[in-house]
Design an enzyme around this catalytic site. Structure first.
Site: not given
Ligand code: GRF
Length: 194
Positions: A16-18, A70, A95, A98, A112, A114, A178
């Site tokens: 969870g750093s973002n 799912r 992860m 969907l 999202n 990436h 970044a």
């Protein structure tokens, strides 16, 4: 009169750093979004404790309880998001693939991040693959989620140089910085326009 802040759920599976960079940005008075919920599909995700320590509401929907179904997992996710009156979803190291059903529920309202310059290097292990391909420039992308993985309209990108002697780890660390810069900027831009 100030616009009400958009209510954001950050979906995580890991450290969870973002997520933390979004929480930090959203603490600013002028930021157009608040992190109303952090939701993990893994009960042991390190990001959950990190969010709680910042006073953020957390929830878990454990995908392993739904087996191969799912959509049942996603309906449970959707119920939690609805219960918290969520306007926007930010995937941040979430992860799970969907289904079109869930993606359709959040069309134009789900982002999202990436770790590559999309459309290059979709999928996993982007840093290894960028090094193997010998690219001089790598980076990160924030995009709207569409039903095809790592596709969908791009909101923000940051380029990062590949340096001599880089390993997947050193490159990943440079890209991650970044990521932490552009995700809050992209969320601001989207929260101001929806
Ligand atoms: C990030 O590199 C992100 O781009 C990718 O998964 C990683 C998650 O890291 N989708 P963190 O959990 O935000 O630290």
């Amino acid at each position: 009169m100030a616009m009400p802040k958009k209510r954001v759920a950050v979906l995580i599976s890991g450290r969870g750093s973002n997520m933390a960079s979004l929480i930090a940005a959203a603490k600013n008075d002028g930021y157009p979004a608040e992190i109303a919920l952090v939701l993990s599909n893994r009960p042991d995700a390190a990001g959950l404790a990190r969010a709680q320590s910042q006073g953020i509401t957390t929830a878990v929907v454990d995908h392993t309880r739904y087996g191969k179904d799912r959509e049942a997992f996603e309906r449970a996710l959707q119920d939690v998001l609805t219960a918290h009156c969520i306007d926007l979803v930010c995937l941040a190291g979430f992860m799970r693939l969907l289904t079109p059903w869930f993606v359709g529920q959040w069309q134009g309202r789900m982002l999202n991040i990436h770790p590559a310059l999309l459309p290059e290097f979709k999928g996993l292990h982007t840093h290894e693959r960028a090094l193997a391909a010998g690219v001089k420039t790598h980076g990160a992308t924030v995009h709207f989620v569409s039903s095809e993985m790592d596709s969908g309209p791009i909101v923000a990108q940051a380029e990062v140089p590949v340096l001599p002697g880089d390993t997947p780890e050193t490159l990943a660390a440079r890209v991650l910085e970044a990521e932490h810069r552009i995700y809050p900027q992209a969320l601001r831009q989207v929260a101001e326009t929806i």
